[in-house]
Scaffold this active site. Sequence first.
Site, PDB file in Angstrom:
ATOM      1  N   HIS A  31       0.893  -1.226  -0.052  1.00 53.29           N
ATOM      2  CA  HIS A  31      -0.085  -0.038   0.004  1.00 53.29           C
ATOM      3  C   HIS A  31       0.910   1.192   0.138  1.00 53.29           C
ATOM      4  O   HIS A  31       1.997   1.164   0.809  1.00 53.29           O
ATOM      5  CB  HIS A  31      -0.737   0.254   1.394  1.00 53.29           C
ATOM      6  CG  HIS A  31      -1.698  -1.089   1.573  1.00 53.29           C
ATOM      7  ND1 HIS A  31      -1.417  -2.095   2.446  1.00 53.29           N
ATOM      8  CD2 HIS A  31      -3.044  -1.091   1.529  1.00 53.29           C
ATOM      9  CE1 HIS A  31      -2.491  -2.809   2.430  1.00 53.29           C
ATOM     10  NE2 HIS A  31      -3.541  -2.356   2.119  1.00 53.29           N
ATOM     11  N   ASP A  66       2.298   1.812   3.463  1.00 52.91           N
ATOM     12  CA  ASP A  66       3.190   1.090   3.868  1.00 52.91           C
ATOM     13  C   ASP A  66       4.768   1.426   3.874  1.00 52.91           C
ATOM     14  O   ASP A  66       5.593   1.176   4.747  1.00 52.91           O
ATOM     15  CB  ASP A  66       3.171  -0.473   3.134  1.00 52.91           C
ATOM     16  CG  ASP A  66       1.698  -1.012   3.271  1.00 52.91           C
ATOM     17  OD1 ASP A  66       1.174  -0.651   4.375  1.00 52.91           O
ATOM     18  OD2 ASP A  66       1.539  -1.667   2.444  1.00 52.91           O
TER      19      ASP A  66
END
Length: 445
Positions: A104, A107
Site C-alpha cells: 500500500h 506501507d
Amino acid sequence: MSEDFFTEVTGPIRFEGLGSTNPLAYKVYEPDRLVLGKRMEDHLRPGVCFWHSFAWPGTDMFGAGTLDRPWLAGTDDEMDAARRKMAVAFEFFTKLGAPFYCFHDRDVAPEGRTFAEFRSNLDALADDAAAYQERTGVRLLWGTANLFTNPRYQAGAATNPDPEVFAYAAAQVKHMLEVTQRLGGENYVLWGGREGYDTLLNTDLTREGDQFARFLHLVAEHKHRIGFTGQLLIEPKPMEPTKHQYDYDVATVLGFLVRHGLEGEYRANIEANHATLAGHSFHHEVAVAAATGMLGSIDANRGDPQNGWDTDQFPNSVEDLTLPLYEILRSGGIAPGGFNFDAKLRRQSTDRIDLFHAHIGGLDTLAMALLAAADMLESGELERLREARYAGWQGDLGSAILGGSLTLAELEARVADGSIEPRRASGSQERLENLVNRHIWAVDR
Ligand code: XLS
Ligand code: NI
Ligand code: NI
C-alpha cells in the site's frame, strides 16, 4: 543501501526436499520444477506483502507491538526509517527467493502533513523501490492505496457522506495507480477497507452504491488514460472493519459490476480468510470466480476455525488448498495474478527468523497443493465424472431447451404424455472425496 537485518540467513533459501530437517530449507517448493510443463514459480507467482511483515509492529487491540521492527519505533527522521524499512524488506524478499511483493502507498511512505508531502515521500520511495527491483529482479505483483487507516476515512472512502473524502481517496488512488505502473506492477488492487456501514440508521444505501460505482468508473477510466496494462482487482470481504462491507464476496462484487456497467474492467483478488468470513470456503470463492471470468489473484492466508475474524495466518493445510489450486489450474492459471501472502506472524513469534519460517511453510504448503492439484487434473478423473453427470444435456432434449426452441407449454405437454420420465442418479460425493484424498496422499513429492 544494503541491509543486514536477517543475519541468520546468509543466502537464498534453498530446496532440500522432504528428507531435510533444516527448518530454513524448502521441502517441496522448488521454483524450477516443471509441473504440467510450467515452472512451479510461474504457477504460483508468490509474493510477500509489505504491510504485515514490515509495517506492522505486532500490536493488537489490547497490547503494544511485540515484534522486532526498529524502523517503526518513533524517530525524528521518518524518511530515514522508511528507507531502512524498504532495505530490510528487499533483503527479506531476496533471501526468501520470492519473485514478487505487494504494498500500500502508506506501507512505504510517511504520511507527512499534507497530501503533497505524502505524494513526494511516496515518489522518493518508489524511486528507491525501482532501484531495488532492478538490482534484485524482484517484481511488483500489485500496488494499492490505503483508504482505511487515516481517521478521515472513518465513514468510508468512496462511500463517505462527505464528497471531500471521496476526492481525497481519488487523489490517493490516482497517484498510487501511477506509481504501480511506474514500478511495472502487474495488478492494482482495491480492497474496500471501510466501504460499508456500521449502522443502517445513518446510511443511505442507494447513494453509497452510486458513489462507489462512480469511483470504480473513475479508476478504470484513469487506467485506460495512462495506458496501465495490469489488471484492476477488487478484493471482496464481508465484514471487518465495518459491520457490513459492500464487496461481500465474489458473486456480490460481480453483480455490482454488472449493474453499474463495469463488467470486464475488474476481476477479483480472493483472500482465503475473507471467504471463510463470508461463510464460504476458499474453494467456493475461487470456483465462483473461475466460473464467471472473475479470477484475478489470490491473497493466501487462513483463518482460525474457532475465531470469527480475519486472523490472517499463514496457510498450512494442503487439504484446504488443493481444490482451489485445482480450479485455478483448470481455468488456465492465476497469471497475471499470483499468490500474495496476506498473512501475519502470531504476536508471540518475535524472533526475526520467524518471518522466514512462516513464508517457507506457506510456500511449501502451496507447492504441495499445486502438485496434488496438477496430478488430479492430469488424471482427468474428476472432469470425466463431472461431465458424465451432465451427459443428458448433450442429447436432443437438453440442446432443445438450451437452444431456446422449447416453450414452457411444450415441456408440459411432453411431461404430461409420459415421454419424459426422469430417473435419479447418485451424486457420489463420498466417492469423489476419496478420489481427491487419493491424489493428495499419493502425490509424487
Ligand atoms: C484486509 C485486506 C488487505 C488488502 C489490501 O483484510 O486483506 O490486507 O489485501 O488492502
Ligand atoms: Ni488481502
Ligand atoms: Ni484480509
